[in-house]
Design an enzyme around this catalytic site. Structure first.
Site, PDB file in Angstrom:
ATOM      1  N   HIS A   1      -2.570  -4.240  16.245  1.00 41.20           N
ATOM      2  CA  HIS A   1      -3.550  -4.691  15.391  1.00 41.20           C
ATOM      3  C   HIS A   1      -5.012  -4.897  15.777  1.00 41.20           C
ATOM      4  O   HIS A   1      -5.817  -5.197  15.228  1.00 41.20           O
ATOM      5  CB  HIS A   1      -3.017  -6.120  15.054  1.00 41.20           C
ATOM      6  CG  HIS A   1      -1.714  -6.220  14.245  1.00 41.20           C
ATOM      7  ND1 HIS A   1      -0.689  -6.140  14.828  1.00 41.20           N
ATOM      8  CD2 HIS A   1      -1.513  -6.079  12.769  1.00 41.20           C
ATOM      9  CE1 HIS A   1       0.373  -6.245  13.723  1.00 41.20           C
ATOM     10  NE2 HIS A   1      -0.088  -6.001  12.680  1.00 41.20           N
TER      11      HIS A   1
ATOM     12  N   CYS B   1       2.069  -9.369  14.762  1.00 36.88           N
ATOM     13  CA  CYS B   1       3.461  -8.720  14.908  1.00 36.88           C
ATOM     14  C   CYS B   1       4.418  -9.576  14.824  1.00 36.88           C
ATOM     15  O   CYS B   1       5.792  -9.274  14.946  1.00 36.88           O
ATOM     16  CB  CYS B   1       3.376  -8.043  16.285  1.00 36.88           C
ATOM     17  SG  CYS B   1       2.126  -6.831  16.755  1.00 36.88           S
TER      18      CYS B   1
ATOM     19  N   CYS C   1      -3.824  -6.695  21.131  1.00 38.53           N
ATOM     20  CA  CYS C   1      -2.579  -6.068  20.668  1.00 38.53           C
ATOM     21  C   CYS C   1      -2.569  -4.403  20.227  1.00 38.53           C
ATOM     22  O   CYS C   1      -3.511  -4.133  19.628  1.00 38.53           O
ATOM     23  CB  CYS C   1      -2.115  -6.870  19.376  1.00 38.53           C
ATOM     24  SG  CYS C   1      -0.830  -6.008  18.266  1.00 38.53           S
TER      25      CYS C   1
ATOM     26  N   HIS D   1       4.005   1.262   2.259  1.00 37.08           N
ATOM     27  CA  HIS D   1       5.347   0.856   1.770  1.00 37.08           C
ATOM     28  C   HIS D   1       6.220   1.664   0.582  1.00 37.08           C
ATOM     29  O   HIS D   1       7.111   1.797   0.534  1.00 37.08           O
ATOM     30  CB  HIS D   1       5.124  -0.669   1.224  1.00 37.08           C
ATOM     31  CG  HIS D   1       4.521  -1.497   2.036  1.00 37.08           C
ATOM     32  ND1 HIS D   1       3.022  -2.055   1.896  1.00 37.08           N
ATOM     33  CD2 HIS D   1       4.534  -1.962   3.586  1.00 37.08           C
ATOM     34  CE1 HIS D   1       2.650  -2.703   2.867  1.00 37.08           C
ATOM     35  NE2 HIS D   1       3.580  -2.723   3.911  1.00 37.08           N
TER      36      HIS D   1
ATOM     37  N   LYS E   1      -3.673   4.685  11.035  1.00 35.11           N
ATOM     38  CA  LYS E   1      -2.659   4.233  10.190  1.00 35.11           C
ATOM     39  C   LYS E   1      -3.099   3.203   9.463  1.00 35.11           C
ATOM     40  O   LYS E   1      -4.208   2.456   9.963  1.00 35.11           O
ATOM     41  CB  LYS E   1      -1.620   3.339  11.426  1.00 35.11           C
ATOM     42  CG  LYS E   1      -0.218   2.780  10.584  1.00 35.11           C
ATOM     43  CD  LYS E   1       0.158   1.667  11.329  1.00 35.11           C
ATOM     44  CE  LYS E   1       1.314   0.882  10.643  1.00 35.11           C
ATOM     45  NZ  LYS E   1       1.594  -0.066  11.221  1.00 35.11           N
TER      46      LYS E   1
ATOM     47  N   HIS F   1       0.703  -1.304  -0.114  1.00 35.79           N
ATOM     48  CA  HIS F   1       0.026  -0.010   0.103  1.00 35.79           C
ATOM     49  C   HIS F   1       0.975   1.113   0.073  1.00 35.79           C
ATOM     50  O   HIS F   1       2.197   1.141  -0.059  1.00 35.79           O
ATOM     51  CB  HIS F   1      -0.940  -0.090   1.249  1.00 35.79           C
ATOM     52  CG  HIS F   1      -0.330  -0.136   2.393  1.00 35.79           C
ATOM     53  ND1 HIS F   1       0.412   0.666   3.106  1.00 35.79           N
ATOM     54  CD2 HIS F   1      -0.331  -1.131   3.505  1.00 35.79           C
ATOM     55  CE1 HIS F   1       0.792   0.375   4.260  1.00 35.79           C
ATOM     56  NE2 HIS F   1       0.209  -0.758   4.434  1.00 35.79           N
TER      57      HIS F   1
ATOM     58  N   LYS G   1      -3.254  -3.692   6.664  1.00 35.39           N
ATOM     59  CA  LYS G   1      -4.316  -4.650   5.791  1.00 35.39           C
ATOM     60  C   LYS G   1      -5.302  -5.110   6.915  1.00 35.39           C
ATOM     61  O   LYS G   1      -6.501  -5.621   6.751  1.00 35.39           O
ATOM     62  CB  LYS G   1      -3.370  -5.850   5.502  1.00 35.39           C
ATOM     63  CG  LYS G   1      -4.207  -6.959   4.529  1.00 35.39           C
ATOM     64  CD  LYS G   1      -3.202  -7.959   4.118  1.00 35.39           C
ATOM     65  CE  LYS G   1      -4.122  -9.417   3.490  1.00 35.39           C
ATOM     66  NZ  LYS G   1      -3.404 -10.187   3.488  1.00 35.39           N
TER      67      LYS G   1
ATOM     68  N   CYS H   1       1.256 -11.972  19.613  1.00 31.80           N
ATOM     69  CA  CYS H   1       0.651 -11.518  18.480  1.00 31.80           C
ATOM     70  C   CYS H   1       1.043 -12.176  17.343  1.00 31.80           C
ATOM     71  O   CYS H   1       2.168 -11.756  17.008  1.00 31.80           O
ATOM     72  CB  CYS H   1       0.448 -10.047  18.558  1.00 31.80           C
ATOM     73  SG  CYS H   1      -0.243  -9.542  17.015  1.00 31.80           S
TER      74      CYS H   1
END
Ligand code: MSP
Length: 526
Positions: free
Chosen positions: A146, A129, A143, A21, A294, A18, A297, A126
């Site tokens: 996430h 992670c 987490c 990156h 943020k 995305h 996905k 997690c």
């Protein structure tokens, strides 16, 4: 001539690429291109992180073996690098056999140094992670990154004596105040170290998809250890001569704050244990956020850079990300603000400046850049400001303040646009037609103005090269300057692009033939 080794994180192949990156990769590319302009010896590395639970699970969900799965999805990440115009010298995959071998040797060195021991682990984990959590680290039992429920894990693992490195790590931070940049990230990492470090599990018994622990075939190396080592392993087998000696320690590891602890604490400790030098700097940029959050996905709120790049090109995308968001801080991105910035700054300010200047040189001087109208280049009203901005951009680029440098450059773009209005070349052309001494003065002033504009644009093409390399090349072509060497555009270690030596006011030779062409940035109409 210096040396410059810059890396991006190696991205997880289970994620969809995305804009986040693409942002890191584009930013690293700006720094790499700038350092090539300085004639530094440059190595720019990016790649993919392909082992671990998440990948194993993603492959299983598709009914594929992990290798078949990663071989397929790695293409999407190679595509991101290519589409943003990254001039990376190598693309590392952690499934490269050379990387796997190097990781085993590295971990063996830590083991031989007495920094690894076997113990049992029981706690919360997690999988997204690939990291363990204590109750205090969780947010309402979830987490923090996430928002998912961690799973309970109980295993016999190998542990790395991170706790034994606490003092040395803190000492390194204190003696290298620029180790982590910007400053608030340095403070964050150091205070984490000072709170006390626990040993970390660095192997997994239940996972198969990883690199085997060299002294125990029943365990694989924790994916984060495997991944961090990429920065060093790549130099051992990427094409090129003596890369380790030339480029280690890395100048900059670039990343966002999500992975600061891994890079700022675990990685240096591992390097100390295996007796390698530590990287010079970590630079932590902010998150690009969509609607205030943020992107990830897991959250399902990702902005796909491909449609924007396909429609408008890599340069507007690179420009937008580095201009919209102050480098080192979080910032909000959206398609609307992309379009707004494209139209105002790229189409109106830069694109128009070039086309107006070229067309006036065409109209008033038959397409040939005139002389300076009998005036020294340094006497131009633009000379001083141009030199100041060049110096500012250079200082900012040296400090990795990429958005600051782009702002300095843009002040110059706007100054040139104002200069056109102030000088009103169309009036000077009329006055020159009248002949006589006044006509002569107007003719010289018109020459000087047109030369100033061409010189300003030439200078901009040098300064803008790292940010928008394709645009900078077209600008140079339109100005009748030889195209930049091909090495600057593709992958490879060529010096590339116009040299930074050319970033000085007054170098434009008169007599160049300008070339008219279509708008650099056709306006986006809604
Ligand atoms: N595989 C690990 C990194 C291992 S490096 C030895 C990983 N991969 S990742 O695919 O999740 O990439 C994380 C990185 O992607 C961030 O540190 C940052 O560079 C970039 N970004 C991901 N999302 C981002 C934003 N929303 N905004 C800015 N950068 C983002 O972690």
């Amino acid at each position: 001539m210096g040396r410059f080794y810059i890396t991006t994180p190696i991205y997880y192949v289970n994620d969809v690429p995305h804009i986040g990156h693409a942002y890191t990769t584009a930013a690293a590319d700006v720094a790499a291109r700038y350092h090539r302009q300085l004639a530094d010896d440059v190595f720019f590395l990016t790649g993919t992180d392909e082992h671990g639970t998440k990948v194993e699970q993603a492959a299983a969900a598709r009914g594929l073996g992990p290798k078949a799965h990663v071989d397929e999805v790695v293409g999407k990440f190679k595509e991101v690098a290519a589409k943003v115009g990254a001039s990376n010298d190598f693309f590392i995959r952690t499934t490269d056999p050379e990387h796997e071998k190097f990781v085993q040797d590295f971990v063996q060195r830590c083991y031989d140094a007495g920094d690894i021991y076997k113990s049992s682990y029981s706690g919360l984990y997690c999988p997204a992670c690939e990291a363990y959590y204590t109750d205090e680290n969780l947010m309402d039992g979830l987490c923090p990154d996430h928002g998912t429920v961690p799973v309970h894990m109980e295993e016999e693992n190998y542990f790395f004596r991170l706790s034994a490195f606490q003092d040395r790590l803190a000492g390194h931070y204190r003696s290298h105040p620029q180790f982590v940049r910007p400053r608030h990230r340095y403070n964050e990492a150091l205070s984490f170290i000072e709170q006390g470090l626990d040993d970390i599990s660095i192997s997994r018994a239940t996972l198969k998809w990883g690199i085997g622990v060299p002294w125990d075939e029943n365990q694989v190396i924790y994916v984060w250890v495997d991944a961090l080592i990429n920065y060093l392993s790549a130099l051992h087998y990427a094409p090129g001569e003596n890369l380790v000696a030339r480029f280690w320690p890395a100048s900059y590891h670039l990343m966002a704050q999500d992975i600061l602890k891994f890079h700022g604490i675990i990685w240096p400790a591992l390097l100390m244990s295996a007796r390698f030098e530590l990287p010079e700097h970590l630079f932590i940029h902010g998150y690009l956020k969509l609607g205030g959050e943020k992107m990830s996905k897991t959250r399902g709120n990702v902005m796909d850079p491909f449609p924007l790049i396909e429609q408008y090109g890599a340069d507007p995308f690179r420009f937008y990300c580095l201009r919209e968001v102050s480098f080192g801080q979080d910032g909000v991105v959206s398609e609307e603000s992309f379009k707004a910035r494209y139209n105002t700054e790229l189409a109106n300010e830069l694109g128009n400046l070039l086309s107006r200047s070229v067309s006036m040189i065409g109209k008033y001087r038959g397409g040939m850049v005139p002389g300076t109208g009998g005036r020294e280049p340094a006497e131009s009203p633009l000379a001083r400001e141009a030199e100041t901005k060049v110096q500012a951009a250079r200082d900012q680029l040296d400090e990795m303040d990429l958005s600051g440098a782009l702002e300095s450059i843009w002040v110059l773009v706007r100054r040139l646009n104002r200069y056109v209005e102030e000088q009103a070349p169309w009036k000077l052309a009329k006055e020159a037609e009248a002949g006589g001494p006044e006509g002569q003065t107007a003719k010289a002033a018109l020459d000087a103005t047109l030369w100033d504009l061409a010189e300003g644009l030439r200078l901009l093409s040098v300064l803008l090269h790292p940010f928008v390399p394709g645009t900078a090349r077209v600008m140079r072509e339109r100005l009748g300057l030889a195209a930049a060497p091909a090495a600057s555009e593709g992958t490879g270690t060529g010096t590339g692009g116009p040299s930074w030596e050319d970033a000085r006011w007054g170098l434009l030779p008169p007599g160049l033939s300008v070339v008219a062409g279509p708008p650099l940035f056709p306006r986006i109409e809604d």
